[in-house]
Design an enzyme around this catalytic site. Structure first.
Site, PDB file in Angstrom:
ATOM      1  N   ASP A   1      42.160  47.965  37.280  1.00 23.73           N
ATOM      2  CA  ASP A   1      41.458  48.064  38.550  1.00 23.73           C
ATOM      3  C   ASP A   1      41.170  46.680  39.133  1.00 23.73           C
ATOM      4  O   ASP A   1      40.882  45.730  38.405  1.00 23.73           O
ATOM      5  CB  ASP A   1      40.138  48.817  38.325  1.00 23.73           C
ATOM      6  CG  ASP A   1      39.340  49.010  39.576  1.00 23.73           C
ATOM      7  OD1 ASP A   1      39.830  49.706  40.485  1.00 23.73           O
ATOM      8  OD2 ASP A   1      38.216  48.467  39.667  1.00 23.73           O
TER       9      ASP A   1
ATOM     10  N   GLU B   1      46.468  47.441  40.133  1.00 28.70           N
ATOM     11  CA  GLU B   1      46.014  47.727  41.486  1.00 28.70           C
ATOM     12  C   GLU B   1      45.807  46.367  42.156  1.00 28.70           C
ATOM     13  O   GLU B   1      44.769  45.738  42.006  1.00 28.70           O
ATOM     14  CB  GLU B   1      44.708  48.519  41.489  1.00 28.70           C
ATOM     15  CG  GLU B   1      44.300  48.921  42.896  1.00 28.70           C
ATOM     16  CD  GLU B   1      42.798  49.019  43.098  1.00 28.70           C
ATOM     17  OE1 GLU B   1      42.391  49.584  44.132  1.00 28.70           O
ATOM     18  OE2 GLU B   1      42.034  48.528  42.255  1.00 28.70           O
TER      19      GLU B   1
END
Length: 719
Positions: A396, A450
């Site tokens: 993330d 990401e």
């Protein structure tokens, strides 16, 4: 003999060197025993030669002479109550010099096996070994129900590398505990174990001693062959799920084991190859969806035990499906019981808020420039991949790690040593994490970034100078195409480049096309709500968009509920609106996604060269006025090509498409088919490429292109 200063320190909890004060060699005096139990009124030492009485000094403090005896237990009484126990201060250290050296060096690849709480047998006695890194603490104690949360009872031994440890005999898995940490400047704070492998159920915050029994995995066949399922030529379609809200039963979320049946069966039936679970490292605030974890080594207890989580993954592997999990090394919450100011100093975080505070999420940022902190995170990645057989980690907020000025104004960030904005420490960390994951983790795994910028080489191997991820989310493609599809069809001709620009850079990385949870929350509306028009038109638009997405180069990711076009945006407090499937249009959307997955997996041309420019060729890229796009997908020499056409206007068209082969091309999928809720307009199952050369192709066919639709055509000759 024991001094009054010792007595005062023991009773006030100020002992700094407990193994010099307690146990059978007080201040080096062999055979002189000092023991402390504030619940006891009397105490004696039980030796092989008999019982040796001990003198009470008040408030639970006792002394006695053992002589030459080295083996003993303690017996205490209070009124009619009697209990025997082993003295933790008679045991030697557990951690060896190699562990301490690797911890100090920041290279302990199995950090979770050294630190944390582990049920072991030590010097012939069963109990639990505790070890924690707190280099700037004055004193550290283990506290829990087992000792009345009294920090005087289990003061830990200070070792090298800033590590504290103690073996507490007689403890069992399941007990809750924390560390009472006294910083140098005074006071103390109760902290959860950073390496805890189990926790209490939130909102309670204590760590829990995990079982030491190994899990009996049944996925050997999957683990041996999964390298065929996770590489860049494999068909990869990912179903992203938030376990707490995928489906509710009796007003509660499913457990890990229930999800191992219901979620796994559903995703398998839908044709997805992988499930991606939003973060499951323990987190206190449900509204963070797991993106603010406080126990990086413990699966959240909301849904069961760590072994229950393993059972979910085992069940997916039995169905031939991989499991990914979102992993959050970019930041951590400020909760007082967790990592913030862990030993009274900025230990895990940067001390300077310009580096250590994240303004977007009101969180703290790991100081990965510190070797021990970097080791904490790299070992954590290996932990999830090895201990839980995860098939990959989706990392993330990578962009927030790469840039020192991420979400910061001028003057609110600290430049690197060259005066630039690149975060060299994070770059080093990500490279090491990926190198270790692929080198130390089981074969065949993947890491996914990401990363929302144009940082070069995200999926380039580390040894070639890249960050070393296996795949990268294509956030640019997602933003551009959603902007396009939200426009009314009459205006789409003016935004045509939004749909084609992704192919300018589409093969620069190994991309995943993500329609994730972030696109259906915080007022953005559901995927259906983004579409223009009435309800039926919205469904047609969305069917055409999904067809475009599945025909486009790149692996696929779809967030739960999007596959049946849930009407409202996602709410983590409630289960998905499964009742929508009673509406034919929503059931048809679900059928379409299932068939798109099936077609994508069945046709190598649609997946084998997702990351190879030789696997794609535009046919009609500039049909702006008509808002039509058509292209060819190619596999390797032995694979047949696939033609994809999309019409993003509500007008039926007779469209000539150039094709590389003559003969009959089967209409393999038409998003306007009646079974998907469409108007059943199309080509009666096939077209014939008997027309002249067109658009740089040697053959052509005239295709009926239904309004707001995507078609897939496949040649009927042998592959």
């Amino acid at each position: 003999m024991i001094t009054q200063d010792d007595v005062a320190e023991i009773k006030s909890g100020r002992v700094l060197d407990p193994f010099a004060v307690f146990g059978p060699r007080h201040r080096g005096q062999a055979g002189f025993l000092v023991a402390f139990d504030p619940a006891a009124e009397t105490m004696e030492a039980l030796t092989p030669k008999g019982s040796l009485p001990m003198q009470a000094l008040g408030d639970g403090l006792f002394t006695g002479q053992l002589g030459t005896e080295t083996s003993y237990r303690l017996r205490a009484t209070k009124g009619p109550h009697l209990w025997d126990f082993d003295d933790p201060y008679r045991f030697g250290p557990v951690l060896g010099p190699l562990d301490l050296h690797l911890i100090s060096e920041g290279t302990h690849r199995r950090l979770w096996q050294a630190l944390g709480a582990h049920a072991i047998t030590h010097e012939g006695c069963a109990g639990v070994h505790f070890a924690v890194w707190a280099p700037n603490a004055r004193q550290v104690s283990v506290v829990g129900d087992f000792n009345g949360w009294d920090r005087r009872r289990a003061v830990m031994r200070r070792r090298g590398a800033g590590v504290w440890e103690i073996f507490l005999p007689g403890l069992q898995p399941g007990e809750t505990y924390k560390y009472d940490i006294a910083p140098m400047h005074g006071g103390s704070a109760l902290k959860a174990d950073p390496l805890a492998r189990a926790t209490q159920l939130p909102p309670d915050t204590a760590s829990r001693i995990a079982t030491s029994q190994p899990y009996d995995w049944a996925d050997d066949a999957w683990m041996e062959s999964r390298h065929l399922r996770n590489n860049r030529e494999a068909p990869i379609t990912i179903y992203e799920a938030h376990l707490g809200s995928w489906r509710h039963r009796d007003g509660r979320s499913l457990t890990y084991r229930e999800a191992g049946i219901e979620l796994v069966d559903y995703a398998h039936d839908m044709g997805f190859t992988h499930i991606e679970l939003m973060p499951l490292a323990e987190y206190p605030f449900g509204g963070s969806w797991g993106y603010q974890p406080t126990a990086m080594y413990a699966p959240t207890s909301r849904f069961g035990t760590p072994d229950d989580f393993r059972a979910l993954i085992d069940a997916a592997h039995a169905k031939g499906m991989g499991v990914l999990m979102d992993w959050v090394p970019a930041h951590f919450p400020t909760d007082a019981h967790a990592l913030a100011q862990f030993d009274g100093t900025a230990l895990y975080e940067h001390g300077d808020p310009r580096e250590g505070y994240h303004p977007d999420w009101n969180t703290l940022i790991y100081n990965v420039g510190r070797t021990e902190v970097k080791n904490f995170l790299t070992a954590n990645a290996i932990f999830w991949l090895r201990e839980f057989h995860l098939d990959g980690l989706r990392v993330d907020a990578v962009a927030s790690m790469l840039y020192r000025d991420y979400s910061r104004k001028q003057g609110e960030w600290v430049p690197n040593h060259l005066g630039g904005r690149e975060n060299f420490e994070s770059i080093t960390f990500l490279r090491e994490m990926n190198a270790l994951a692929y080198g130390e983790g089981p074969d065949g795994l993947m890491t996914v970034a990401e990363e929302s910028t144009a940082w070069p080489g995200v999926t380039t191997p580390v040894h070639e100078g890249g960050l070393g991820f296996g795949f990268k989310w294509n956030m640019g493609w997602m933003n551009d195409t959603l902007r396009y599809i939200e426009h009314d069809p009459i205006h789409r001709r003016h935004h045509h480049d939004l749909m084609t620009f992704g192919l300018v850079y589409g093969f620069s990385e190994n991309f995943v096309l993500p329609i994730s949870h972030d696109e259906v929350v915080h007022g953005k509306g559901s995927m259906l709500q983004k579409m223009p028009g009435d309800h039926a038109t919205k469904l047609s638009n969305l069917r055409a968009y999904y067809g475009f997405m599945w025909g486009h180069p790149g692996k696929k990711l779809l967030f739960m509920g999007c596959e049946f076009a849930q009407d409202h945006e996602w709410n983590h407090d409630f289960g998905l609106d499964w009742g929508a499937l009673n509406h034919p249009g929503h059931a048809g959307m679900q059928r379409l996604v299932r068939d798109l997955n099936t077609l994508y997996r069945a046709e190598p041309a649609l997946h084998a060269r997702d990351a190879d420019s030789n696997g794609f060729a535009w046919v009609d890229r500039e049909a702006r006025a008509e808002s039509v796009f058509s292209w060819l997908r190619y596999g390797h020499a032995e694979h047949r090509p696939v033609a994809v056409l999309t019409n993003f206007t509500p007008v039926e068209r007779q469209w000539r498409i150039g094709l590389p082969r003559p003969g009959r091309w089967r209409e393999a999928l038409n998003t306007d088919a009646g079974l998907y809720g469409g108007g059943n307009r199309g080509n009666f199952g096939s077209v014939h490429a008997n027309g002249p050369p067109h658009a740089a192709q040697p053959h052509s066919a005239v295709v009926t292109l239904p309004p707001l639709s995507t078609l897939f055509l496949i040649p009927e000759d042998d592959r």
